[in-house]
Design a protein around this motif. Structure first.
Motif, PDB file in Angstrom:
ATOM      1  N   THR A 170     -23.328 -75.095 -22.661  1.00  0.00           N
ATOM      2  CA  THR A 170     -23.239 -73.664 -23.379  1.00  0.00           C
ATOM      3  C   THR A 170     -22.127 -73.168 -23.224  1.00  0.00           C
ATOM      4  O   THR A 170     -20.927 -73.543 -22.729  1.00  0.00           O
ATOM      5  CB  THR A 170     -24.325 -72.992 -21.993  1.00  0.00           C
ATOM      6  OG1 THR A 170     -23.553 -72.851 -20.904  1.00  0.00           O
ATOM      7  CG2 THR A 170     -25.769 -73.429 -21.661  1.00  0.00           C
ATOM      8  N   VAL A 171     -21.983 -71.897 -23.738  1.00  0.00           N
ATOM      9  CA  VAL A 171     -20.791 -71.111 -23.702  1.00  0.00           C
ATOM     10  C   VAL A 171     -20.165 -70.752 -22.416  1.00  0.00           C
ATOM     11  O   VAL A 171     -19.087 -70.831 -22.111  1.00  0.00           O
ATOM     12  CB  VAL A 171     -21.040 -69.887 -24.662  1.00  0.00           C
ATOM     13  CG1 VAL A 171     -19.825 -68.851 -24.412  1.00  0.00           C
ATOM     14  CG2 VAL A 171     -21.042 -70.059 -26.048  1.00  0.00           C
ATOM     15  N   ASP A 172     -21.358 -70.757 -21.397  1.00  0.00           N
ATOM     16  CA  ASP A 172     -20.753 -70.339 -19.832  1.00  0.00           C
ATOM     17  C   ASP A 172     -20.152 -71.700 -19.493  1.00  0.00           C
ATOM     18  O   ASP A 172     -19.383 -71.513 -18.696  1.00  0.00           O
ATOM     19  CB  ASP A 172     -22.249 -69.892 -19.121  1.00  0.00           C
ATOM     20  CG  ASP A 172     -22.582 -68.570 -19.491  1.00  0.00           C
ATOM     21  OD1 ASP A 172     -21.696 -67.712 -19.905  1.00  0.00           O
ATOM     22  OD2 ASP A 172     -23.645 -68.108 -19.422  1.00  0.00           O
ATOM     23  N   ASP A 173     -20.753 -72.843 -19.675  1.00  0.00           N
ATOM     24  CA  ASP A 173     -20.004 -73.993 -19.221  1.00  0.00           C
ATOM     25  C   ASP A 173     -18.442 -73.970 -19.612  1.00  0.00           C
ATOM     26  O   ASP A 173     -17.770 -74.351 -18.998  1.00  0.00           O
ATOM     27  CB  ASP A 173     -20.913 -75.346 -19.615  1.00  0.00           C
ATOM     28  CG  ASP A 173     -22.139 -75.345 -19.175  1.00  0.00           C
ATOM     29  OD1 ASP A 173     -22.290 -75.150 -18.079  1.00  0.00           O
ATOM     30  OD2 ASP A 173     -22.925 -76.009 -20.111  1.00  0.00           O
ATOM     31  N   VAL A 231     -19.652 -84.278 -18.138  1.00  0.00           N
ATOM     32  CA  VAL A 231     -18.482 -83.928 -18.172  1.00  0.00           C
ATOM     33  C   VAL A 231     -17.982 -82.716 -17.759  1.00  0.00           C
ATOM     34  O   VAL A 231     -16.978 -82.226 -17.086  1.00  0.00           O
ATOM     35  CB  VAL A 231     -17.569 -84.694 -19.703  1.00  0.00           C
ATOM     36  CG1 VAL A 231     -16.220 -83.977 -19.508  1.00  0.00           C
ATOM     37  CG2 VAL A 231     -17.885 -86.115 -19.756  1.00  0.00           C
ATOM     38  N   MET A 232     -18.840 -81.642 -18.444  1.00  0.00           N
ATOM     39  CA  MET A 232     -18.433 -80.302 -18.043  1.00  0.00           C
ATOM     40  C   MET A 232     -18.740 -79.939 -16.628  1.00  0.00           C
ATOM     41  O   MET A 232     -18.053 -79.188 -16.096  1.00  0.00           O
ATOM     42  CB  MET A 232     -19.346 -79.205 -19.104  1.00  0.00           C
ATOM     43  CG  MET A 232     -18.772 -78.993 -20.436  1.00  0.00           C
ATOM     44  SD  MET A 232     -16.754 -78.650 -20.588  1.00  0.00           S
ATOM     45  CE  MET A 232     -16.817 -77.311 -19.545  1.00  0.00           C
ATOM     46  N   ILE A 282     -11.877 -83.764 -12.734  1.00  0.00           N
ATOM     47  CA  ILE A 282     -11.107 -84.200 -13.833  1.00  0.00           C
ATOM     48  C   ILE A 282     -10.279 -83.359 -14.273  1.00  0.00           C
ATOM     49  O   ILE A 282     -10.240 -81.982 -14.056  1.00  0.00           O
ATOM     50  CB  ILE A 282     -12.297 -84.811 -14.915  1.00  0.00           C
ATOM     51  CG1 ILE A 282     -12.867 -83.449 -15.531  1.00  0.00           C
ATOM     52  CG2 ILE A 282     -13.178 -85.849 -14.547  1.00  0.00           C
ATOM     53  CD1 ILE A 282     -13.660 -83.663 -16.741  1.00  0.00           C
ATOM     54  N   GLN A 283      -9.092 -84.066 -15.104  1.00  0.00           N
ATOM     55  CA  GLN A 283      -7.962 -83.194 -15.566  1.00  0.00           C
ATOM     56  C   GLN A 283      -7.909 -83.011 -16.896  1.00  0.00           C
ATOM     57  O   GLN A 283      -6.973 -82.245 -17.750  1.00  0.00           O
ATOM     58  CB  GLN A 283      -6.759 -83.766 -14.906  1.00  0.00           C
ATOM     59  CG  GLN A 283      -6.423 -83.512 -13.529  1.00  0.00           C
ATOM     60  CD  GLN A 283      -7.278 -84.320 -12.612  1.00  0.00           C
ATOM     61  OE1 GLN A 283      -7.607 -85.263 -12.796  1.00  0.00           O
ATOM     62  NE2 GLN A 283      -8.045 -83.773 -11.730  1.00  0.00           N
ATOM     63  N   ALA A 284      -8.789 -83.705 -17.556  1.00  0.00           N
ATOM     64  CA  ALA A 284      -9.149 -83.378 -19.244  1.00  0.00           C
ATOM     65  C   ALA A 284     -10.490 -84.074 -19.737  1.00  0.00           C
ATOM     66  O   ALA A 284     -10.983 -84.808 -18.935  1.00  0.00           O
ATOM     67  CB  ALA A 284      -8.175 -84.501 -19.924  1.00  0.00           C
ATOM     68  N   ALA A 285     -10.973 -83.101 -20.551  1.00  0.00           N
ATOM     69  CA  ALA A 285     -12.407 -83.434 -21.209  1.00  0.00           C
ATOM     70  C   ALA A 285     -12.538 -83.561 -22.550  1.00  0.00           C
ATOM     71  O   ALA A 285     -11.796 -82.752 -23.038  1.00  0.00           O
ATOM     72  CB  ALA A 285     -13.321 -82.084 -20.503  1.00  0.00           C
ATOM     73  N   VAL A 286     -13.260 -84.326 -22.904  1.00  0.00           N
ATOM     74  CA  VAL A 286     -13.523 -84.739 -24.345  1.00  0.00           C
ATOM     75  C   VAL A 286     -15.235 -84.760 -24.365  1.00  0.00           C
ATOM     76  O   VAL A 286     -15.883 -85.621 -23.720  1.00  0.00           O
ATOM     77  CB  VAL A 286     -13.072 -85.996 -24.985  1.00  0.00           C
ATOM     78  CG1 VAL A 286     -13.326 -86.123 -26.276  1.00  0.00           C
ATOM     79  CG2 VAL A 286     -11.544 -86.037 -24.590  1.00  0.00           C
ATOM     80  N   LEU A 287     -15.576 -83.893 -25.280  1.00  0.00           N
ATOM     81  CA  LEU A 287     -17.084 -83.480 -25.577  1.00  0.00           C
ATOM     82  C   LEU A 287     -17.194 -84.077 -27.072  1.00  0.00           C
ATOM     83  O   LEU A 287     -16.701 -83.465 -28.075  1.00  0.00           O
ATOM     84  CB  LEU A 287     -17.338 -82.254 -25.344  1.00  0.00           C
ATOM     85  CG  LEU A 287     -16.875 -81.495 -24.178  1.00  0.00           C
ATOM     86  CD1 LEU A 287     -17.546 -79.765 -24.055  1.00  0.00           C
ATOM     87  CD2 LEU A 287     -17.391 -82.172 -22.898  1.00  0.00           C
ATOM     88  N   LEU A 288     -18.169 -84.978 -27.206  1.00  0.00           N
ATOM     89  CA  LEU A 288     -18.484 -85.603 -28.476  1.00  0.00           C
ATOM     90  C   LEU A 288     -19.854 -85.173 -29.023  1.00  0.00           C
ATOM     91  O   LEU A 288     -20.815 -85.507 -28.265  1.00  0.00           O
ATOM     92  CB  LEU A 288     -18.107 -86.961 -28.750  1.00  0.00           C
ATOM     93  CG  LEU A 288     -16.737 -87.426 -28.366  1.00  0.00           C
ATOM     94  CD1 LEU A 288     -16.672 -87.886 -26.901  1.00  0.00           C
ATOM     95  CD2 LEU A 288     -16.240 -88.689 -29.379  1.00  0.00           C
ATOM     96  N   HIS A 289     -20.132 -84.358 -30.111  1.00  0.00           N
ATOM     97  CA  HIS A 289     -21.264 -83.665 -30.296  1.00  0.00           C
ATOM     98  C   HIS A 289     -22.091 -83.379 -28.891  1.00  0.00           C
ATOM     99  O   HIS A 289     -22.953 -83.900 -28.716  1.00  0.00           O
ATOM    100  CB  HIS A 289     -21.974 -84.510 -31.428  1.00  0.00           C
ATOM    101  CG  HIS A 289     -22.881 -85.729 -30.819  1.00  0.00           C
ATOM    102  ND1 HIS A 289     -24.273 -85.493 -30.552  1.00  0.00           N
ATOM    103  CD2 HIS A 289     -22.773 -86.853 -31.146  1.00  0.00           C
ATOM    104  CE1 HIS A 289     -24.690 -86.661 -30.350  1.00  0.00           C
ATOM    105  NE2 HIS A 289     -23.727 -87.708 -30.440  1.00  0.00           N
ATOM    106  N   PRO A 290     -21.302 -82.405 -28.276  1.00  0.00           N
ATOM    107  CA  PRO A 290     -22.140 -82.010 -26.984  1.00  0.00           C
ATOM    108  C   PRO A 290     -23.534 -81.554 -27.082  1.00  0.00           C
ATOM    109  O   PRO A 290     -23.771 -80.675 -27.945  1.00  0.00           O
ATOM    110  CB  PRO A 290     -21.143 -81.021 -26.433  1.00  0.00           C
ATOM    111  CG  PRO A 290     -20.664 -80.490 -27.724  1.00  0.00           C
ATOM    112  CD  PRO A 290     -20.419 -81.604 -28.684  1.00  0.00           C
ATOM    113  N   THR A 291     -24.265 -81.808 -26.204  1.00  0.00           N
ATOM    114  CA  THR A 291     -25.868 -81.371 -25.829  1.00  0.00           C
ATOM    115  C   THR A 291     -25.922 -80.923 -24.795  1.00  0.00           C
ATOM    116  O   THR A 291     -25.307 -81.377 -23.717  1.00  0.00           O
ATOM    117  CB  THR A 291     -26.733 -82.577 -26.394  1.00  0.00           C
ATOM    118  OG1 THR A 291     -26.526 -83.088 -27.662  1.00  0.00           O
ATOM    119  CG2 THR A 291     -28.091 -82.233 -26.245  1.00  0.00           C
ATOM    120  N   PHE A 292     -26.555 -79.852 -24.808  1.00  0.00           N
ATOM    121  CA  PHE A 292     -27.092 -78.820 -23.485  1.00  0.00           C
ATOM    122  C   PHE A 292     -25.919 -78.363 -22.876  1.00  0.00           C
ATOM    123  O   PHE A 292     -25.774 -77.613 -21.849  1.00  0.00           O
ATOM    124  CB  PHE A 292     -27.498 -79.907 -22.377  1.00  0.00           C
ATOM    125  CG  PHE A 292     -28.967 -80.806 -22.783  1.00  0.00           C
ATOM    126  CD1 PHE A 292     -30.003 -80.064 -23.467  1.00  0.00           C
ATOM    127  CD2 PHE A 292     -28.793 -82.044 -22.638  1.00  0.00           C
ATOM    128  CE1 PHE A 292     -31.066 -80.561 -24.127  1.00  0.00           C
ATOM    129  CE2 PHE A 292     -29.934 -82.542 -23.125  1.00  0.00           C
ATOM    130  CZ  PHE A 292     -31.088 -82.088 -23.674  1.00  0.00           C
TER     131      PHE A 292
END
Length: 118
Positions: free
Chosen positions: A79-82, A58-59, A67-77
């Motif tokens: 990074t802050v740069d992402d 998604v990132m 995409i115009q909206a993103a939802v991250l659920l317990h995101p893995t991998f």
């Protein structure tokens, strides 16, 4: 809670279910072509949600402005740069006990998002 099952435990192929093979996750490339097809149908606003390693996909979609909206659920991998490079508004739902994305890392994500202009 994210455990080793998500990222370190490869699937076991069951010969009773037929033949098959394991491929590396190509989520971004496969999703990119689907989103392009949706856009060609005239849909102009798309949101995506990614759970666990799907949040990284998604990132990547957000960075490419697919995409115009993103939802991250317990995101893995992720990074802050992402998070810094994401172009879409992002909602992050972190887990209290997560070995890959700790609450402290989620706080860093929040800080980055708070510093971005709306």
């Amino acid at each position: 809670m994210l455990g080793p099952q998500c990222c370190e435990n490869p699937p076991v192929l069951n010969p009773v279910s037929g033949s098959g093979h394991v491929e590396e996750d190509k989520g971004f490339e496969d999703t990119k072509s689907v989103l392009e097809a949706i856009n060609n149908k005239g849909i102009t606003a798309i949101g995506a949600a990614g759970m666990c390693w799907g949040a990284k996909v998604v990132m990547e979609l957000s960075k490419e402005e697919l995409i115009q909206a993103a939802v991250l659920l317990h995101p893995t991998f992720v990074t802050v740069d992402d998070i810094k490079c994401g172009k879409a508004p992002i909602v992050i739902l972190g887990a209290e006990i997560d070995h890959w994305t700790s609450p402290a890392l989620v706080k860093q994500f929040e800080d980055v998002l708070a510093s971005k202009p709306e």
